[in-house]
Enzyme design. Sequence first.
Site, PDB file in Angstrom:
ATOM      1  N   PRO A  11       0.801  -1.235   0.000  1.00 44.23           N
ATOM      2  CG  PRO A  11       0.003  -1.013   2.181  1.00 44.23           C
ATOM      3  CD  PRO A  11       0.681  -1.996   1.264  1.00 44.23           C
ATOM      4  CB  THR A  12       3.870   2.371   1.633  1.00 43.19           C
ATOM      5  OG1 THR A  12       4.778   1.261   1.519  1.00 43.19           O
ATOM      6  CG2 THR A  12       3.051   2.211   2.904  1.00 43.19           C
ATOM      7  CB  SER A  13       4.849   0.255  -3.528  1.00 41.14           C
ATOM      8  OG  SER A  13       5.687   0.278  -4.661  1.00 41.14           O
ATOM      9  CB  ILE A  72       7.732  -8.825  -7.754  1.00 39.03           C
ATOM     10  CG1 ILE A  72       6.810  -7.689  -8.217  1.00 39.03           C
ATOM     11  CG2 ILE A  72       7.680  -9.970  -8.771  1.00 39.03           C
ATOM     12  CD1 ILE A  72       7.305  -6.965  -9.456  1.00 39.03           C
ATOM     13  CB  THR A  95      12.669   2.606  -6.832  1.00 35.04           C
ATOM     14  OG1 THR A  95      12.060   2.936  -5.577  1.00 35.04           O
ATOM     15  CG2 THR A  95      13.625   3.715  -7.224  1.00 35.04           C
ATOM     16  CD  GLU A 274      14.454  -5.850  -0.453  1.00 37.81           C
ATOM     17  OE1 GLU A 274      14.899  -5.694   0.712  1.00 37.81           O
ATOM     18  OE2 GLU A 274      13.867  -4.942  -1.079  1.00 37.81           O
TER      19      GLU A 274
END
Length: 314
Positions: A11-13, A72, A95, A274
């Site tokens: 929800p914040t992306s 993803i 991004t 990551e």
Amino acid sequence: MNKQARVIYNPTSGREIIKRNLADVLNILENAGYTASAHATTPEAGDAKREAELAVSEHYDLVVAAGGDGTINEVINGIAGKDYRPKVGIIPTGTTNDFARALHIPRDVIKATKIIASGKSVAMDIGKANDTYFINIGGGGRITELTYDVPSKLKTMLGQLAYYLKGIEMLPSLKATRVKVEYDDGIFEGEAMFFLLGLTNSIGGFEKIAPDAKLDDGKFSLIIVKKVGLPEFIRLVTLALRGDHIKEPNVIYVKSQKVMVTSAEKMLINLDGELGGETPMSFTNLNRHIEFFADISSIPASDLAVIKEDTATV
């Protein structure tokens, strides 16, 4: 009977863009013949993975990952190790969106959802690093650490520029690491600035670092940059922007289905931007492991090993 679709979204992306368009996303999927529902991820680590695992256990036909490459990656880690694997749709709101770029999926939420609704898919390779899966890139070396050194708020504010700024900041501290990289046709043993394993030709927002990468040939594009001084390193980076680095004597560029990396000192491993653990690490390419909805008419034939079939599956 309608097929089942689960949208797993961050929800914040992308400055909360998916939240503002969620009703339209679900409506498009419903009109395409799905009974659609959604789950907003929480900051708790592994939430998207657990939700994807639940969707698999309930035999959903479609799982949609909406967010950046990290979201993803988590969704794929909830699916890739299962015997039953639903098809996957991508709505890129992060991004860099390397994986979505390789599939020619637009950043526009509605256009990306319509690609999923069109029902056209392609079977893609997936990487496995020890017991973790990745979809776009694996790597090690100080420069590969910049993706998780950049604060999330800075990425949201500055986008790709945040990575460039962090990269410039890290340049003076770059050093080589003694590694042993075993691949299908050889071994490199010595000091290296970094190594990369690409599944697509889009790495870190650049599309020529692995210029001849295919999405479905069962091979990684392995890049090893040997120990060089800072001026030479900057020159190689400049060449990489044009795809002219792969013939340089300080660069090893090969294709390999399996890669094993060990190091004399601690080396952190980057998986899809990551932190994915540390060496020793065994990498395996899982050929055509998951089907992704994509704008396959826009994917160049040179990017695929298997002839694509432009047919709808919904």
